[in-house]
Design an enzyme around this catalytic site. Structure first.
Site, PDB file in Angstrom:
ATOM      1  N   CYS A   1     -10.553  -1.200  -4.693  1.00 43.84           N
ATOM      2  CA  CYS A   1      -9.951   0.106  -4.970  1.00 43.84           C
ATOM      3  C   CYS A   1     -10.635   0.802  -6.132  1.00 43.84           C
ATOM      4  CB  CYS A   1      -8.457  -0.037  -5.243  1.00 43.84           C
ATOM      5  SG  CYS A   1      -8.055  -1.106  -6.632  1.00 43.84           S
TER       6      CYS A   1
ATOM      7  N   TYR B   1      -5.949 -13.164  -4.123  1.00 42.88           N
ATOM      8  CA  TYR B   1      -5.083 -12.054  -4.539  1.00 42.88           C
ATOM      9  C   TYR B   1      -4.283 -11.611  -3.313  1.00 42.88           C
ATOM     10  CZ  TYR B   1      -8.888 -11.944  -8.014  1.00 42.88           C
ATOM     11  OH  TYR B   1      -9.852 -12.287  -8.926  1.00 42.88           O
TER      12      TYR B   1
ATOM     13  N   GLU C   1      -1.988 -16.287  -4.737  1.00 38.70           N
ATOM     14  CA  GLU C   1      -1.354 -15.148  -5.397  1.00 38.70           C
ATOM     15  C   GLU C   1      -0.606 -15.658  -6.627  1.00 38.70           C
ATOM     16  OE1 GLU C   1       0.261 -12.069  -6.849  1.00 38.70           O
ATOM     17  OE2 GLU C   1      -0.947 -11.683  -5.065  1.00 38.70           O
TER      18      GLU C   1
ATOM     19  N   ASP D   1      -8.992  -9.297  -2.499  1.00 36.53           N
ATOM     20  CA  ASP D   1      -8.449  -7.952  -2.697  1.00 36.53           C
ATOM     21  C   ASP D   1      -7.977  -7.862  -4.148  1.00 36.53           C
ATOM     22  OD1 ASP D   1      -7.328  -5.456  -2.396  1.00 36.53           O
ATOM     23  OD2 ASP D   1      -5.587  -6.140  -1.276  1.00 36.53           O
TER      24      ASP D   1
ATOM     25  N   GLN E   1       0.830  -1.199   0.000  1.00 35.47           N
ATOM     26  CA  GLN E   1       0.000   0.000   0.000  1.00 35.47           C
ATOM     27  C   GLN E   1       0.869   1.256   0.000  1.00 35.47           C
ATOM     28  OE1 GLN E   1      -3.271   0.265  -0.249  1.00 35.47           O
ATOM     29  NE2 GLN E   1      -3.687  -1.932  -0.264  1.00 35.47           N
TER      30      GLN E   1
END
Length: 456
Positions: free
Chosen positions: A413, A309, A333, A386, A272
């Site tokens: 997002c 993810y 992932e 995510d 992030q």
């Protein structure tokens, strides 16, 4: 008939997804940058190719909104010619409180129009630091950024053009604007950025991990890496001074710290960008799960939980913290390096695994191969996802609903991608219990959201 380059006086009536604002000219929608609802502006048309809408850039504010302020990035203010305004702070001319109201409006509109929710509700707040017992909570809310929403970026991507100029792209272009300052970045990242002098054409990433030392990661066009994170588009990574010691740009392993826990991650890997985003997101996920489970255990230790993810395991660790040392959680992932780090970061949970794979294919294989007992455990578990800015998509969501987990936590997002995926979840029998909007990208149009979905 108007065309590209024409100048119009426009009344701005609303905000749209993507950091632009809405006006109308002779019945046609015009999306205008660098303005605010309620303003009247003089704007130049920049794109009239589409029949459904045009685009324009603000040249002059004729009637200003009371929420307009001097842009936090002086180079991007409205009195600078549009082609010389750097991108990346497209809400910086709006007071911080009003920015958040506008972002919430965009999210609620998306949930209504694309998610099919008649009267959507969500909360909105900024990033927050871990609470300190010796300080009042309201004194800690702005830790990690200044009161005007600057000074928070620990990761920044800059560009180098063919003439060696280093800077940000102008909005909606690939023209490099040399930097005079970089106010959204931390002081250390800003210093490192302003010290850069040329380089090979491409990108330079600046990263400041928990140790405070900025790494500078050149990304010449010839060595541009593939996108990481299971197809997840990187959310504007950033890097800063200090030399990268890995064999390739970004391969140095750095440590990020969240609530006293260390996470290993490649310097050039996904993390992030706001210095407090990881804490804010994990705290929000934990609070949302506590609210969703009522009197039941927050995370059923005997169930099987998924972190899709999963990156380097940030949210899998959150589930593990809530469930205890025996929590069974699998992080999925597609980036092998991130998966390797996730395995290390989750080592204290005996039931944790980190697997490399594309989420859609991994879920399809799980559906085909899981035993009856495993499917029953999945039905009592939490699926946290995510996904990239484009969202999870219908196939992934339908795989999840087929597993019928007790709770789904979606970290998003992009408001429209979230809303579209929520519509698919609702078609699969899930309803939204709670949505928390988080302003971890102040002075830009971007907003993060955490949605909790459960089976009625």
């Amino acid at each position: 008939m108007s065309g590209t380059g024409d100048i119009l006086d426009l009344d701005i009536t609303g905000v749209a997804h993507g950091g632009v604002f809405v006006a109308r000219h002779e019945g046609r929608v015009v999306f205008v940058a660098d303005t605010i609802p309620g303003e009247r502006v003089r704007a130049r048309l920049t794109d009239t190719a589409k029949k459904s809408f045009w685009r324009a850039e603000t040249l002059e504010v004729l009637e200003a909104s009371p929420h307009r302020q001097l842009h936090v990035w002086r180079q991007a203010d409205v009195d600078v010619p549009p082609d010389q305004r750097p991108g990346g702070a497209d809400f910086g001319h709006i007071s911080l409180d009003h920015q958040r109201r506008l972002k919430l409006e965009v999210l609620l509109d998306a949930l209504h129009r694309f998610g099919g929710i008649a009267v959507p509700t969500a909360t909105m707040r900024g990033a927050s630091a871990p609470l300190d017992a010796d300080r009042a909570p309201d004194e800690q809310e702005a830790d990690g950024e200044t009161v005007d929403g600057t000074g928070w970026r620990t990761r920044v991507s800059l560009h180098v053009d063919a003439d060696g100029r280093v800077g940000q792209y102008a909005a909606r272009s690939h023209r490099v604007i040399p930097l005079e300052d970089l106010p959204l970045a931390t002081a250390a990242v800003e210093r490192a950025a302003l010290e850069l002098r040329g380089g090979e054409q491409g990108r330079i990433d600046l990263v400041q991990p928990a140790d405070g030392r900025v790494r500078v990661l050149p990304r010449p066009h010839a060595s541009r890496p593939a996108a990481a994170r299971g197809g997840r588009a990187r959310r504007a990574p950033g890097r800063g001074p200090g030399k990268n010691t890995g064999a390739a740009p970004g391969r140095e392993v750095v440590v990020e710290r969240v609530d006293g826990r260390d996470f290993r991650v490649d310097a050039g890997g996904f993390w992030q960008v706001h210095r407090l985003a990881a804490h804010t997101l994990t705290a929000t996920v934990a609070a949302a799960l506590r609210g969703a489970t009522g009197d039941a255990p927050i995370v059923d230790t005997d169930a099987w939980h998924l972190d899709l993810y999963g990156g380097v395991g940030l949210f899998a660790a959150t589930l593990g913290e809530l469930g205890g040392p025996a929590t069974r959680v699998t992080s999925v992932e597609s980036d092998p390096r991130a998966t390797e780090h996730a395995g290390e970061n989750l080592a204290e949970w005996v039931g944790a695994r980190a697997e490399t794979g594309r989420v859609d294919r991994w879920l399809a294989r799980l559906a085909a191969e899981a035993s009856v007992t495993e499917k029953e455990r999945l039905s009592r578990g939490v699926v946290l996802l995510d996904p990239p800015r484009s969202g999870a998509g219908r196939e992934v969501v339908e795989h999840i609903t087929a597993l019928s987990p007790a709770t789904v936590v979606y970290v998003a997002c992009d408001p429209v991608a979230l809303a579209r995926d929520i519509a698919t979840f609702r078609s699969g029998g899930y309803e939204v219990g709670r949505i928390d909007a988080l302003d971890v990208f102040p002075n830009s149009h971007h907003v993060e959201a955490v949605a909790v979905l459960t089976r009625p």
